[in-house]
Structures are given as C-alpha cells and as structure tokens.
Design a protein around this motif. Structure first.
Motif, PDB file in Angstrom:
ATOM      1  N   ALA A   1       0.815  -1.218   0.000  1.00 23.95           N
ATOM      2  CA  ALA A   1       0.000   0.000   0.000  1.00 23.95           C
ATOM      3  C   ALA A   1       0.852   1.273   0.000  1.00 23.95           C
ATOM      4  N   LEU A   2       1.993   1.249   0.676  1.00 23.88           N
ATOM      5  CA  LEU A   2       2.786   2.461   0.843  1.00 23.88           C
ATOM      6  C   LEU A   2       3.650   2.706  -0.403  1.00 23.88           C
ATOM      7  N   GLU A   3       3.073   3.396  -1.380  1.00 15.62           N
ATOM      8  CA  GLU A   3       3.747   3.640  -2.657  1.00 15.62           C
ATOM      9  C   GLU A   3       4.225   5.071  -2.826  1.00 15.62           C
ATOM     10  N   ASP A   4       3.844   5.971  -1.926  1.00 17.72           N
ATOM     11  CA  ASP A   4       4.163   7.388  -2.097  1.00 17.72           C
ATOM     12  C   ASP A   4       4.806   7.919  -0.814  1.00 17.72           C
ATOM     13  N   ILE A   5       6.150   7.984  -0.816  1.00 14.22           N
ATOM     14  CA  ILE A   5       6.897   8.529   0.313  1.00 14.22           C
ATOM     15  C   ILE A   5       7.752   9.681  -0.200  1.00 14.22           C
ATOM     16  N   ARG A   6       7.550  10.874   0.356  1.00 10.18           N
ATOM     17  CA  ARG A   6       8.310  12.044  -0.072  1.00 10.18           C
ATOM     18  C   ARG A   6       9.133  12.581   1.094  1.00 10.18           C
ATOM     19  N   LEU A   7      10.461  12.581   0.872  1.00  3.93           N
ATOM     20  CA  LEU A   7      11.402  13.108   1.856  1.00  3.93           C
ATOM     21  C   LEU A   7      12.315  14.169   1.257  1.00  3.93           C
ATOM     22  N   ASP A   8      11.973  14.649   0.064  1.00  4.83           N
ATOM     23  CA  ASP A   8      12.792  15.692  -0.544  1.00  4.83           C
ATOM     24  C   ASP A   8      12.669  16.996   0.249  1.00  4.83           C
ATOM     25  N   GLY A   9      13.727  17.769   0.194  1.00  2.00           N
ATOM     26  CA  GLY A   9      13.756  19.009   0.968  1.00  2.00           C
ATOM     27  C   GLY A   9      14.192  18.817   2.403  1.00  2.00           C
ATOM     28  N   ASN A  10      14.709  17.610   2.750  1.00  2.00           N
ATOM     29  CA  ASN A  10      15.267  17.333   4.079  1.00  2.00           C
ATOM     30  C   ASN A  10      16.774  17.121   3.947  1.00  2.00           C
ATOM     31  N   PRO A  11      17.509  17.338   5.016  1.00  2.00           N
ATOM     32  CA  PRO A  11      18.969  17.136   4.936  1.00  2.00           C
ATOM     33  C   PRO A  11      19.402  15.677   4.988  1.00  2.00           C
ATOM     34  N   ILE A  12      18.485  14.714   5.020  1.00  2.00           N
ATOM     35  CA  ILE A  12      18.836  13.304   5.125  1.00  2.00           C
ATOM     36  C   ILE A  12      19.360  12.774   3.794  1.00  2.00           C
ATOM     37  N   ASN A  13      20.404  11.914   3.879  1.00  2.00           N
ATOM     38  CA  ASN A  13      20.941  11.207   2.720  1.00  2.00           C
ATOM     39  C   ASN A  13      20.361   9.792   2.734  1.00  2.00           C
ATOM     40  N   LEU A  14      19.401   9.525   1.854  1.00  2.00           N
ATOM     41  CA  LEU A  14      18.675   8.262   1.862  1.00  2.00           C
ATOM     42  C   LEU A  14      19.554   7.069   1.492  1.00  2.00           C
ATOM     43  N   SER A  15      20.665   7.292   0.823  1.00  2.00           N
ATOM     44  CA  SER A  15      21.534   6.182   0.429  1.00  2.00           C
ATOM     45  C   SER A  15      22.260   5.562   1.625  1.00  2.00           C
ATOM     46  N   LEU A  16      22.242   6.226   2.765  1.00  2.00           N
ATOM     47  CA  LEU A  16      22.891   5.701   3.955  1.00  2.00           C
ATOM     48  C   LEU A  16      22.064   4.634   4.652  1.00  2.00           C
ATOM     49  N   PHE A  17      20.848   4.377   4.184  1.00  2.36           N
ATOM     50  CA  PHE A  17      19.959   3.418   4.850  1.00  2.36           C
ATOM     51  C   PHE A  17      19.383   2.444   3.824  1.00  2.36           C
ATOM     52  N   PRO A  18      20.221   1.654   3.185  1.00  3.17           N
ATOM     53  CA  PRO A  18      19.767   0.772   2.095  1.00  3.17           C
ATOM     54  C   PRO A  18      18.845  -0.347   2.580  1.00  3.17           C
ATOM     55  N   ASN A  19      18.951  -0.760   3.827  1.00  2.13           N
ATOM     56  CA  ASN A  19      18.124  -1.853   4.338  1.00  2.13           C
ATOM     57  C   ASN A  19      16.762  -1.379   4.866  1.00  2.13           C
ATOM     58  N   ALA A  20      16.480  -0.119   4.721  1.00  2.00           N
ATOM     59  CA  ALA A  20      15.235   0.417   5.275  1.00  2.00           C
ATOM     60  C   ALA A  20      14.083   0.382   4.282  1.00  2.00           C
ATOM     61  N   TYR A  21      14.358  -0.049   3.024  1.00  2.00           N
ATOM     62  CA  TYR A  21      13.312   0.055   1.996  1.00  2.00           C
ATOM     63  C   TYR A  21      12.944  -1.294   1.358  1.00  2.00           C
ATOM     64  N   PHE A  22      13.452  -2.405   1.870  1.00  2.00           N
ATOM     65  CA  PHE A  22      13.281  -3.684   1.174  1.00  2.00           C
ATOM     66  C   PHE A  22      11.818  -4.109   1.050  1.00  2.00           C
ATOM     67  N   CYS A  23      10.949  -3.641   1.946  1.00  2.00           N
ATOM     68  CA  CYS A  23       9.547  -4.059   1.911  1.00  2.00           C
ATOM     69  C   CYS A  23       8.664  -3.121   1.096  1.00  2.00           C
ATOM     70  N   LEU A  24       9.246  -2.056   0.561  1.00  2.00           N
ATOM     71  CA  LEU A  24       8.450  -1.044  -0.130  1.00  2.00           C
ATOM     72  C   LEU A  24       8.363  -1.324  -1.628  1.00  2.00           C
ATOM     73  N   PRO A  25       7.239  -1.028  -2.277  1.00  2.00           N
ATOM     74  CA  PRO A  25       7.142  -1.200  -3.726  1.00  2.00           C
ATOM     75  C   PRO A  25       7.931  -0.141  -4.483  1.00  2.00           C
ATOM     76  N   ARG A  26       8.207   1.018  -3.865  1.00  2.00           N
ATOM     77  CA  ARG A  26       8.973   2.089  -4.502  1.00  2.00           C
ATOM     78  C   ARG A  26       9.889   2.734  -3.477  1.00  2.00           C
ATOM     79  N   LEU A  27      11.026   3.250  -3.953  1.00  2.00           N
ATOM     80  CA  LEU A  27      11.929   3.978  -3.081  1.00  2.00           C
ATOM     81  C   LEU A  27      11.342   5.349  -2.742  1.00  2.00           C
TER      82      LEU A  27
END
Length: 275
Positions: A243-269
């Motif tokens: 169900a969780l297909e729309d996650i927006r974190l743009d405009g934050n200082p976080i670098n999403l590439s530092l957490f590769p194991n946090a998205y394995f269950c999601l249909p989209r990054l």
C-alpha cells in the motif's frame, strides 16, 4: 365723444388678451399644433415601428408641443435620513410541536459539546488557512465518524489526539516539531491512508506507521536520519508493504543512500536525496 369711448374700450380688451401668460396661450394652441403632426398623413398606410417612427412623425418640435413642467412632482431635499423601522422579532422556532428550540452559545461560559447525532455524522473538517495555534487534546478524539481532518496553513505547534476512524490527515505548512507529536501517535490508526506533514519542523519520521498507509509526505522538514525499522520490519524479510507507494522526503537534509536496508519491503523507493 362716443367715438373716443369706444376706442378706449377696444384698447382695454386688446390689452387684456395680451396680458394672458404665454404659458396659457401655448396650452390653448397645443391641440391645433398636435393636429399639424398628422396633417396630410394617412396612418392606415404606414406600418409604425421603432425604425421608422421618426420618419413618419415629425418630432422636431416635440418639446414645444408638450410641456410636462406642470406634471413634474416636487421633490423636497432634506438632510436627515428616514427613521429606521422597528426591528422585527424573530419567529419562535419552538412554537411548533416537536421542534426543539435553538440554543444560543455564549462566550461567557464553556461551549457545550455537540449532540451525539451530529458527532456521528461528521466525517470531514476543513480548517485550512486560518491562524489556529492550538487545539485541545480532545478536540477531535470524540468524533467517532471523522475521516478527514484538513489543517494546512495554520500556526499549530502540536497535533491533538486523533480518532481511530481517521483516514486522511493534512497538517502541512504549520510549525509542528517532532516534540509536538505524541509517542507512537499513528500506530493505532488502522484506517489512516494519507499522512501529509510537509513544511513543518519535524526532526525524524514518526514511527511506527500503520499498514494501511498509502501516502506519506514529509518534504521540507529537518529530518536527518532514520532507523531500519522505520518502514519495514528488519526481523521479517518476507514483509511486503504494497500500500505504501508514495513517500516524499525531498527538501530534508537526510541522505537516503545511507539506509539501504530500510526500503526492502516497499514497492517504490522514497523521493529524496540519495547522495
């Protein structure tokens, strides 16, 4: 001598006729002049319309023929406004049998709660673009049928407790920090599908998130890090959150590439910065 007397009487009559006001003479002459308009005119042979009205009838001396000065109403000009009418008393709504009287709310005391039938029917509240800075903790919790709560463009610094029936929460463009959210505020909201908290002052992603969530907007906050369990259960690699297909974190200082194991269950990054 008799001749001189007759001449005096004749001159007196002539002077009397000229003494008649010109306005009265015009009135006496009007019928004749009016007939002159139609002289030698056979109206039976003319089709009178707005287009040929001026060609058939001579209107050049219309003002001379008809003087409406005597018919004009006299207008008295004053400086005082007319006295306002006495106010009409509103009808007594309680006079009809079976109809309850309306109860007026007073700011002198506490506002009574809404009747139970109104609470059960209320499904959507839109308070966007106001100057609301605070909401009581129980302002919305006691609304068992509330599905949408719209609060963008206010001055909120904290979210009140929400009813479990909520499906959409939109609190964009406020001043809500992470401390303004209750611990695990969204865990028990099993029907929540749209959670939009962009343009606030959040420091982290509010977790845990219910399985029903479809859209999470957290752009333009101050999120710098996340846990591996923020979206997925790190102990269950078979988990899939379709169900969780729309996650927006743009405009934050976080670098999403530092957490590769946090998205394995999601249909989209998630949408955001990956560098």
């Amino acid at each position: 001598m008799w001749t001189l007397a007759w001449l005096g009487i004749a001159s007196l009559c002539l002077g009397t006729s000229w003494a008649v006001p010109a306005k009265e003479r015009r009135k006496a002459e009007k019928p004749k002049a009016h007939l002159a308009l139609y002289e030698n005119l056979d109206l039976d042979n003319y089709d009178l319309t707005l287009d040929n009205y001026g060609e058939i009838l001579d209107l050049s001396n219309y003002e001379e023929l008809y003087d409406y000065g005597d018919l004009a109403p006299k207008i008295e000009v004053g400086t005082l406004a007319p006295r306002p009418k006495d106010p009409v008393a509103p009808p007594d709504l309680g006079a009809t049998a079976g109809t309850p009287k309306l109860q007026l709310l007073s700011t002198a005391g506490p506002v009574p709660p809404a009747p139970a039938p109104a609470q059960e029917k209320l499904k959507r509240i839109d308070l966007s673009s106001n100057s609301i800075s605070r909401a009581d903790a129980d302002a919305f919790r006691l609304l068992p049928s509330l599905q949408e709560l719209i609060l963008p463009e206010n001055r909120l610094t904290a979210l009140p407790e929400l009813p479990r029936s909520i499906m959409r929460l939109d609190a964009r463009l406020n001043s809500i920090p992470s401390a303004g959210l209750r611990p695990e505020a969204f865990r028990d909201l099993k029907q929540l599908q749209f959670l939009h908290l962009s343009d606030n002052q959040l420091d982290y992603i509010p977790a845990p998130l219910p399985e029903s969530l479809r859209s999470l907007h957290l752009q333009n906050n101050n999120i710098q890090t996340m846990h591996e369990d923020t979206f997925c259960d790190s102990q269950d690699h078979s988990q899939v959150r379709r169900a969780l297909e729309d996650i927006r974190l743009d405009g934050n200082p976080i670098n999403l590439s530092l957490f590769p194991n946090a998205y394995f269950c999601l249909p989209r990054l998630p949408t955001g910065r990956f560098f």
